[in-house]
Design a protein around this motif. Structure first.
Motif, mmCIF file in Angstrom:
data_model
loop_
_atom_site.group_PDB
_atom_site.id
_atom_site.type_symbol
_atom_site.label_atom_id
_atom_site.label_comp_id
_atom_site.label_asym_id
_atom_site.label_seq_id
_atom_site.Cartn_x
_atom_site.Cartn_y
_atom_site.Cartn_z
ATOM 1 N N TYR A 61 12.078 54.202 53.634
ATOM 2 C CA TYR A 61 12.229 53.223 52.572
ATOM 3 C C TYR A 61 13.694 52.829 52.446
ATOM 4 C CZ TYR A 61 7.490 54.071 50.857
ATOM 5 O OH TYR A 61 6.123 54.165 50.742
ATOM 6 N N ILE A 62 13.935 51.535 52.346
ATOM 7 C CA ILE A 62 15.225 51.003 51.914
ATOM 8 C C ILE A 62 15.051 50.667 50.447
ATOM 9 C CG2 ILE A 62 16.908 49.147 52.201
ATOM 10 C CD1 ILE A 62 15.683 48.765 55.070
ATOM 11 N N TRP A 63 15.864 51.285 49.603
ATOM 12 C CA TRP A 63 15.728 51.030 48.165
ATOM 13 C C TRP A 63 16.559 49.825 47.752
ATOM 14 C CZ3 TRP A 63 11.941 53.164 45.621
ATOM 15 C CH2 TRP A 63 11.403 54.367 46.077
ATOM 16 N N ALA A 64 15.970 48.998 46.887
ATOM 17 C CA ALA A 64 16.645 47.813 46.355
ATOM 18 C C ALA A 64 16.605 47.888 44.838
ATOM 19 C CB ALA A 64 15.947 46.540 46.844
ATOM 20 N N LEU A 65 17.775 48.029 44.230
ATOM 21 C CA LEU A 65 17.888 48.051 42.778
ATOM 22 C C LEU A 65 18.495 46.735 42.330
ATOM 23 C CD1 LEU A 65 17.407 49.869 40.291
ATOM 24 C CD2 LEU A 65 19.798 50.595 40.485
ATOM 25 N N GLN A 66 17.755 46.028 41.479
ATOM 26 C CA GLN A 66 18.020 44.618 41.202
ATOM 27 C C GLN A 66 18.270 44.382 39.714
ATOM 28 O OE1 GLN A 66 14.642 42.436 42.551
ATOM 29 N NE2 GLN A 66 15.542 40.407 42.243
ATOM 30 N N THR A 67 19.348 43.667 39.398
ATOM 31 C CA THR A 67 19.641 43.317 38.012
ATOM 32 C C THR A 67 18.799 42.106 37.603
ATOM 33 O OG1 THR A 67 21.431 41.820 38.647
ATOM 34 C CG2 THR A 67 22.025 44.134 38.266
ATOM 35 N N PRO A 68 18.733 41.794 36.310
ATOM 36 C CA PRO A 68 17.958 40.619 35.876
ATOM 37 C C PRO A 68 18.431 39.312 36.513
ATOM 38 C CG PRO A 68 18.381 42.045 34.006
ATOM 39 C CD PRO A 68 19.187 42.594 35.142
ATOM 40 N N ASP A 69 19.703 39.241 36.924
ATOM 41 C CA ASP A 69 20.167 38.012 37.575
ATOM 42 C C ASP A 69 20.097 38.111 39.106
ATOM 43 O OD1 ASP A 69 22.226 39.763 38.062
ATOM 44 O OD2 ASP A 69 23.816 38.488 37.263
ATOM 45 N N ASP A 70 19.300 39.075 39.598
ATOM 46 C CA ASP A 70 18.952 39.204 41.016
ATOM 47 C C ASP A 70 20.031 39.821 41.898
ATOM 48 O OD1 ASP A 70 16.390 38.209 40.617
ATOM 49 O OD2 ASP A 70 17.048 36.142 40.873
#
Length: 254
Positions: A13-22
């Motif tokens: 898995y590559i983890w992607a942590l995303q803010t509300p503005d992407d």
């Protein structure tokens, strides 16, 4: 924040942590393709975090840098990572607009393995898995156990974001040595249900791992009893319990 597990290779898995503005931080991109696809769907790369030097965790970074030459990359101090990156170690902070992570040194799987803790998520690479832990390629049992105990002491509501989809295989071993653990039985069923719907079985709550993961429970009477039966005697201490448990798992076949 939104967390997404991007599948790579057979079980990474590559983890992607995303803010509300992407704005998005990507963790351990062993392949570039899943990150490119995520970017095409709206994720805006903000940084890359690397936990250790193995190619299935860093192999996609060069291609990402070709597309985004400015992309900051954070990595442990290890000469085997030849990328242009910012080296980070114990208690360093990775602070970017919208993101704040603390670096933990957790040697054992590799000598320079690190983890990133922030926003109630632990990105732990191949150190800790749901219902298991990484192999000791470079560390000692005492070193690996100390690293796992350090992670076990984090807040129980921390989400454990590990690098591979190993939960079901780990559950078989865990059930073999701890067959009466009701929490473990529930976790195995939960993981089976998630995988049957093609959903990742992780992240897992640390609170669940503390109830179910034998490698975080080496001082538990049930785990010590199973190891004692295998050894033919009581283990000398918690390090020997862990070392034998890891050897047992290394050669385990269901």
């Amino acid at each position: 924040m939104r967390l997404t597990a991007l599948p790579a290779f057979q079980d990474n898995y590559i983890w992607a942590l995303q803010t509300p503005d992407d704005r998005t931080v990507f963790v351990d991109p062993g392949q570039a393709g899943p990150v490119f696809d995520a970017a095409d769907q709206g994720m805006q790369p903000a940084a890359v975090l690397l936990t250790h030097h193995h190619d299935d965790h860093i192999g996609g970074v060069a291609a990402l840098r070709q597309r985004w030459p400015w992309l900051p990359v954070f990595a442990p101090a290890d000469e085997r990572i030849t990328l242009d990156c910012e080296r980070v170690g114990e208690n360093d902070r990775v602070q970017l607009p919208g993101f704040d992570f603390t670096v933990l040194e957790v040697p054992g799987h590799t000598r320079s393995h690190i983890a990133y803790l922030g926003h109630n998520h632990l990105f732990c690479g191949d150190m800790l898995f749901s219902l298991g832990c990484g192999r000791m390629f470079e560390g000692t049992p005492a070193q690996m156990l100390a690293s796992l105990q350090r992670l076990a002491a984090l807040p129980p509501q921390t989400w454990v974001c590990c690098g591979h989809e190993y939960t079901l295989a780990n559950a078989v071993f865990a059930r073999h040595i701890d067959p009466t653990n009701a929490a473990l039985q529930r976790r195995q069923q939960e993981a089976q249900d998630m995988r049957s719907r093609s959903r990742p079985s992780v992240p897992a709550l640390l609170a669940s791992e503390l109830q179910c993961n034998p490698f975080l429970r080496t001082n538990d009477s049930a785990i010590r009893a199973a190891v004692a039966t295998r050894l033919g005697r009581a283990p000398a201490d918690e390090v020997e319990t862990f070392a034998e448990l890891r050897r047992w798992k290394d050669g385990f076949r269901a």
